[in-house]
Write a protein that holds these residues in place. Structure first.
Motif, PDB file in Angstrom:
ATOM      1  N   VAL A   1       2.047  10.712   4.461  1.00 23.03           N
ATOM      2  CA  VAL A   1       0.737  10.298   5.043  1.00 23.03           C
ATOM      3  C   VAL A   1       0.516  11.170   6.226  1.00 23.03           C
ATOM      4  O   VAL A   1      -0.781  11.721   6.344  1.00 23.03           O
ATOM      5  CB  VAL A   1       0.372   8.762   5.115  1.00 23.03           C
ATOM      6  CG1 VAL A   1      -0.806   8.541   5.709  1.00 23.03           C
ATOM      7  CG2 VAL A   1       0.441   8.228   3.693  1.00 23.03           C
TER       8      VAL A   1
ATOM      9  N   SER B   1      -7.483   0.172  -1.140  1.00 22.76           N
ATOM     10  CA  SER B   1      -7.176   1.071  -0.255  1.00 22.76           C
ATOM     11  C   SER B   1      -6.296   2.290  -0.978  1.00 22.76           C
ATOM     12  O   SER B   1      -6.680   3.616  -0.474  1.00 22.76           O
ATOM     13  CB  SER B   1      -6.408   0.485   1.092  1.00 22.76           C
ATOM     14  OG  SER B   1      -5.110   0.007   0.501  1.00 22.76           O
TER      15      SER B   1
ATOM     16  N   SER C   1       0.773  -1.141   0.014  1.00 22.16           N
ATOM     17  CA  SER C   1       0.124   0.112  -0.167  1.00 22.16           C
ATOM     18  C   SER C   1       0.879   1.134  -0.116  1.00 22.16           C
ATOM     19  O   SER C   1       0.592   2.187  -0.770  1.00 22.16           O
ATOM     20  CB  SER C   1      -0.806  -0.218   1.252  1.00 22.16           C
ATOM     21  OG  SER C   1      -1.881  -1.137   1.203  1.00 22.16           O
TER      22      SER C   1
ATOM     23  N   ARG D   1      -7.014   6.391  -0.752  1.00 20.39           N
ATOM     24  CA  ARG D   1      -6.060   7.322   0.106  1.00 20.39           C
ATOM     25  C   ARG D   1      -5.834   8.458  -0.942  1.00 20.39           C
ATOM     26  O   ARG D   1      -5.809   9.558  -0.434  1.00 20.39           O
ATOM     27  CB  ARG D   1      -5.061   6.478   0.554  1.00 20.39           C
ATOM     28  CG  ARG D   1      -5.154   5.575   1.622  1.00 20.39           C
ATOM     29  CD  ARG D   1      -3.921   4.976   1.910  1.00 20.39           C
ATOM     30  NE  ARG D   1      -4.191   3.902   2.935  1.00 20.39           N
ATOM     31  CZ  ARG D   1      -3.064   3.081   3.321  1.00 20.39           C
ATOM     32  NH1 ARG D   1      -1.867   3.217   3.039  1.00 20.39           N
ATOM     33  NH2 ARG D   1      -3.587   2.084   4.166  1.00 20.39           N
TER      34      ARG D   1
ATOM     35  N   VAL E   1       1.446   4.684  -2.644  1.00 23.54           N
ATOM     36  CA  VAL E   1       1.484   5.888  -2.241  1.00 23.54           C
ATOM     37  C   VAL E   1       2.554   6.737  -2.518  1.00 23.54           C
ATOM     38  O   VAL E   1       2.814   7.972  -2.703  1.00 23.54           O
ATOM     39  CB  VAL E   1       1.001   5.900  -0.503  1.00 23.54           C
ATOM     40  CG1 VAL E   1       1.245   7.573  -0.086  1.00 23.54           C
ATOM     41  CG2 VAL E   1      -0.426   5.369  -0.344  1.00 23.54           C
TER      42      VAL E   1
END
Length: 471
Positions: A161, A241, A21, A245, A25
């Motif tokens: 994040v 996900s 994940s 996001r 990102v």
């Protein structure tokens, strides 16, 4: 698909779901969001949020198509492997090499951007020295093991994040009047200063051409599938996900900026995130953002080396690149592929020594052109072709399916084609787009030659296995 067994056996399946994940990102959220969004906000005004929503929706659909392909058949080569299977070896070779080339350029781009920032903060450090340090450290990290890469990327991405989540929370608090000393803006910045569309809807359409490249990198999670534990479940969860996001981070951040501040402010154009932080009264806002941007640069550089090297590895595994690039050491690292992927960054270091950083930066930016659109079109066409084949075989029982197929899939491809035409028509993007199309045409020609040579090499009465491998 001949590459998958070789790829999964040679590479080490050690990446976990949390790492996958964050890898996606890290590859997507870079300096473009924190700094580059300012120009789009300035030109389109508050209406820029429409551009981000439209592009975000388009990317969600593209990633859904890719998820259908990737979850059904996880492979390090991702869309390039699927293109070879569905469209022919020429397509897989062309899109794979163009993609690997693009990420090699991104590595140089990020090394240049990070080095320029370090030089600005510490003038005594030459830009080329900073770029060299970045390249050596992150190339070495990628050479140690994929686990080391994944863990470093996890923490790089985590910094981004945490900052973005904090930015959204503080921004939302300021918007509803919960931050002491900051007046509630209401709708004044959305409707005042020329209105929601101060420069007309045309500027929103032009902003789409800029914004679409900000989301490039979401597909990296499927490249890492060949080194994931339980790849089907990991890729399915990660794709779901990650897309959510990224949409929240991009659209939410832009919404906070245009609601709190007038979009015609020079501070917003220069550094929108810093402008909001200073407006809220957060101390050391410029220093915080410098740290975040440098982290973002290092994260994208790290992801770029990894992604380009794994695509080269996959191409070599299918016989579409020199076989030596498919060799791995006892830790499952394709060493020569990693070194080849780092060449772009090291060439940038050399260029930085002889040329001003701005010159190198501009050249690299132009070289990337419209490759993101080309990759997305390839994903769309491959998914359409793959589903048609499965329907003919009577095997459409897929764990993940594209919504509204085939109509929505076809609509996405048409929308991407329209964006490509607009990029050619627009004077500001015509040069870089034509450069991308030329590079793609050369790659396609090389792919057709390669495919023709492979067919001639097949015996007159091939076995079923040989016939499949020659396609």
């Amino acid at each position: 698909m001949s590459s998958s067994p070789e790829s999964t056996q040679a590479l080490k399946p050690v990446l976990g779901r949390r790492q996958l994940s964050m890898i996606a990102v890290g590859g997507t959220i870079g300096a473009g969001l924190f700094v580059g969004s300012g120009s789009a906000i300035h030109s389109a005004g508050p209406g820029v949020i429409l551009a981000y929503v439209a592009v975000g929706a388009l990317v969600v659909l593209i990633m859904r198509m890719l998820a259908e392909l990737a979850v059904n058949s996880p492979d390090t080569g991702s869309f390039a492997s699927y293109a070879t299977r569905e469209l022919g070896a020429w397509a897989g070779l062309a899109v794979g090499w163009v993609y690997a080339y693009t990420w090699a350029i991104v590595v140089g781009f990020e090394a240049t951007a990070g080095a320029a920032m370090i030089h600005r903060l510490v003038p005594g450090v030459p830009a080329w020295v900073a770029a060299l340090v970045f390249m050596v450290v992150l190339t070495f990290t990628n050479l140690i093991s994929v686990r080391t890469f994944g863990e470093l990327e996890f923490w790089f991405a985590s910094v981004k994040v945490v900052i973005i989540v904090g930015f959204l929370v503080l921004g939302a608090a300021a918007i509803i009047g919960l931050v002491p000393g900051v007046d509630r803006p209401g709708l004044s910045n959305l409707t005042g200063h020329g209105g929601f569309l101060p420069n007309g809807f045309t500027e929103v359409l032009l902003a789409i051409l800029v914004v679409v490249f900000s989301f490039f990198g979401t597909e990296v999670v499927t490249i890492a599938a060949g080194e994931a534990k339980n790849p089907r479940e990991a890729v399915r969860a990660a794709m779901r996900s990650v897309v959510l996001r990224i949409l929240v981070f991009y659209i939410g951040s832009i919404a906070v900026i245009v609601t709190l501040l007038p979009t015609n402010s020079s501070d917003v154009t220069t550094s929108p995130f810093v402008a909001v932080m200073e407006h809220i009264g957060l101390p050391l806002a410029p220093q915080i953002m410098d740290f975040v941007v440098i982290t973002a640069v290092l994260s994208c550089l790290n992801s770029g080396i990894y992604t380009s090297s794994r695509m080269l590895f996959s191409l070599a595994s299918r016989g579409e690149a020199p076989a030596v690039l498919a060799r791995t050491n006892d830790r499952g690292v394709p060493v020569l592929a990693v070194l080849a992927a780092s060449v772009g960054g090291f060439l940038t270091v050399i260029a930085n020594y002889f040329l001003p950083s701005a010159t190198v930066f501009t050249f690299l930016l132009d070289s990337t052109g419209a490759v993101a659109i080309i990759i997305y079109i390839c994903i769309g066409v491959t998914q359409l072709r793959g589903r048609a084949r499965l329907r003919q075989e009577g095997n459409e029982d897929l764990p993940v399916r594209m919504w509204g197929h085939p109509y929505l899939s076809a609509l996405v491809v048409v929308a991407l084609a329209v964006i490509m035409i607009a990029l050619v028509v627009s004077e500001s993007s015509r040069h870089s787009t034509l450069m991308s199309l030329i590079v793609t045409a050369v790659a396609c020609a090389a792919g057709l030659i390669h495919q023709s040579n492979r067919r001639r090499a097949v015996p007159a009465d091939p076995s079923p296995t040989e016939a499949v491998e020659a396609q």
